[in-house]
Structures are given as structure tokens and as C-alpha cells.
Design an enzyme around this catalytic site. Structure first.
Site, PDB file in Angstrom:
ATOM      1  N   GLY A 192       0.141  13.836   8.544  1.00 39.45           N
ATOM      2  CA  GLY A 192       0.257  12.556   7.867  1.00 39.45           C
ATOM      3  C   GLY A 192      -0.314  12.588   6.465  1.00 39.45           C
ATOM      4  N   TYR A 200      -2.685  -3.743  14.058  1.00 39.20           N
ATOM      5  CA  TYR A 200      -3.418  -2.646  13.428  1.00 39.20           C
ATOM      6  C   TYR A 200      -4.859  -3.058  13.149  1.00 39.20           C
ATOM      7  CZ  TYR A 200      -4.435   0.977   9.897  1.00 39.20           C
ATOM      8  OH  TYR A 200      -4.981   2.015   9.171  1.00 39.20           O
TER       9      TYR A 200
END
Length: 317
Positions: A13, A143
Site C-alpha cells: 500500500g 473507518y
């Protein structure tokens, strides 16, 4: 005796890919194990790569034992925009996997953990300007809820089981090396790509939406400084605030136009506007600067020059 090694989850990532390269230069490529869910044949990496689904606890234990892993940088997560579209999976991936590593540290299988939190832990009731370290936190996204819960789990394991887990609240992160990954602040990466490729960009946030940002070099430096600091110097039991830059899409577009005069920006807001409106516009990171010397070096002007110069080379433009 085997040499103690480092494991990075979610290593392909945005943060992991750059952190891995930095850690390799410090500890050697054979002492940094990168892991992700992608097939090895699709991964170009000079070093040791292990396929790990971070929801697979037995696979995690297998890799840790195989490589004598003692420090884990647990970066695998579902980001804000993506998690809103798949909330149950977002919660499971972001929360269950952190608890796996905290349990491994409690049981002395690993010694030390880095886990990133986010400005997503704040919310509409949090002061937006110069947001302090410990304000009211009322996250309004999956999140943010998972990250705030994670902070309190880290604190609980620290205080009750003496687990050495360290964390920062990242703002939006900007890098030319990896593309955007589904976050609300990711417009600030994508805009550079579109400026070079198309000379125009349609932004999903309103032009005067201010959000805190950090250039990736400063983010990596922050991780390394925090992890190298003696535990006795750390006074924050949850995640440290990190600031850096604070700007709007309009301000960033003006900076880009200094280099690409024909660049144009337009605005078509979507669900991410509501997320951005619940987040701070700037961050007070006094505690990070005081406890372990956080000091970002990049301005919006310097960052824009670096981004455009390197992306033109990367994109063959």
C-alpha cells in the site's frame, strides 16, 4: 541464533511500499519481511515477500515463527471511502487484525507494534481548527469508529499487559510513488496525476474544504522517530496527533497552475464531502514534537514541485 526481523502487513500500500524501502536500508533486506494479499508473481520486490491474509491468524503465526519476527508494522486496513461502502468488512479487517497482533504481543510472541490511526477518529463535535491531542471524539465513519476503538484497545493492552504498541494519527498522505488508495484525502494525490495526464481534474470535495495533509517522506520519518524513541519518553497512551500541511483543493490547484498554467479544476462533490466536513481542518501536534521530535520539512510549494517532477518521469510525460 536467528536475527530478529520486521514484518510489514499491507506492505504494498501507500505507506508500506515506502516504509519497506526505508527499513531495508536500515536493517538489511533480509530482515524486513513484506506481506500483502497479492500473488507473488504480481509483486516486484527485492527481498522477502510472504502472502498473508491478515484475517488468517494461523498464517500470521506461521510467518512470524518462520522468520523470527519481533517487530510488526501493521498497516493493512480498509480506508475511509472504501469502508463506507462495505462497513462490516471494514470493521472486521480494521479491528480484528489489530487485536490479533496485540494478543501476540501480550503472549510475548512479538515485542513491538506500530499501528497507524487517523484523523478519522475526530468528528463533527471536535474542534476543527488546530485540533488538540485529546478533544471530544465523535467519529461518523466506519473507518473512524474502528480507528478510535483501536486506539483504546492499544491503550488497554499497554496499561494492562505492558504491550509496546506505538501509533500516530495520520492526516492525508501524499506521495508520487504509489497511487491513491480509497481515502477521502486522496484527491491530493490524484490531482497531480490528472494535472499531468489531462491538464484538468474534477474534485469530489468543495473548493474551500481544508484538510490536514503530510508529505510521505515526513510520514515515514515520523514512524521511524517514534519507533526509535525510548518508551519512557512517550507520554501519550493513545495515538499521537500529526499535522504538517493544511490546504484546500482550490489552494492546491493554484499551486499546480504555477507549474502547469493550462491546468483547470472543477468540482462535483460526492459522499466524501460529508466525511471531510466531519474532520479537522488543521492539527495541533505539540505532543509529538515534544515527546519524540516530530518535525515535518515539506511545504505545499516544495511538495508540489517534487510531485510534478517525479510523476512526469514516472508517467513518461
Amino acid at each position: 541464533m536467528k536475527t530478529d526481523t520486521i514484518l510489514i502487513t499491507g506492505a504494498l500500500g501507500q505507506i508500506g511500499s515506502e516504509l519497506a524501502e526505508k527499513l531495508k536500508t536500515i536493517y538489511g533486506k533480509n530482515n524486513v519481511i513484506i506481506s500483502d494479499i497479492r500473488d507473488p508473481k504480481d509483486v516486484n520486490y527485492d527481498g522477502i515477500y510472504e502472502v498473508i491474509d491478515v484475517l488468517d491468524v494461523e498464517r500470521i503465526k506461521e510467518v512470524i515463527h518462520k522468520h523470527n519476527v519481533k517487530t510488526v508494522y501493521h498497516l493493512a486496513a480498509l480506508l475511509s471511502g472504501t469502508a463506507e461502502k462495505n462497513p462490516m468488512f471494514g470493521w472486521k479487517l480494521n479491528m480484528d487484525t489489530l487485536l490479533t497482533f496485540l494478543e501476540l504481543a501480550k503472549d510475548k510472541i512479538i515485542d513491538k507494534i506500530f499501528w497507524p490511526s487517523s484523523i478519522g477518529v475526530f468528528g463533527p463535535d471536535t474542534p476543527k481548527d488546530n485540533t488538540p491531542q485529546n478533544p471530544i471524539q465523535t467519529p461518523s465513519t466506519v473507518y473512524g469508529i474502528s480507528k478510535l476503538s483501536g486506539e483504546y484497545w492499544c491503550k488497554w493492552y499497554q496499561q494492562n499487559h505492558n504491550v509496546d504498541v506505538r501509533s500516530v494519527r495520520f492526516p492525508g498522505l501524499i506521495s508520487w510513488k504509489t497511487p491513491a488508495g480509497g481515502g477521502t484525502t486522496d484527491y491530493a494525490v490524484d490531482i497531480y496525476y490528472k494535472a499531468i495526464e489531462n491538464k484538468k481534474y474534477t474534485c469530489f470535495l468543495e473548493e474551500n474544504t481544508y484538510l490536514p495533509m503530510l508529505y510521505m517522506d515526513d510520514a515515514i520519518d515520523a514512524i521511524l522517530k517514534l519507533m526509535a524513541t525510548d518508551n519512557n519518553e512517550l507520554n501519550e497512551f493513545k495515538s499521537y496527533n500529526l499535522g504538517g500541511l493544511s490546504f484546500s483543493p482550490k489552494e492546491l490547484s493554484i499551486e499546480i497552475k504555477k507549474h502547469i498554467p493550462e491546468f483547470e479544476i472543477s468540482y462535483e462533490t460526492d459522499f466524501r464531502q460529508a466525511i471531510a466536513d466531519s474532520w479537522p481542518s488543521s492539527i495541533d501536534d505539540t505532543e509529538a514534537k515534544t515527546d519524540w521530535g516530530f518535525e515535518p520539512k515539506n511545504s505545499i510549494e516544495k511538495m508540489t514541485e517534487i510531485m510534478l517532477t517525479n510523476l512526469k518521469i514516472k508517467l513518461n510525460k
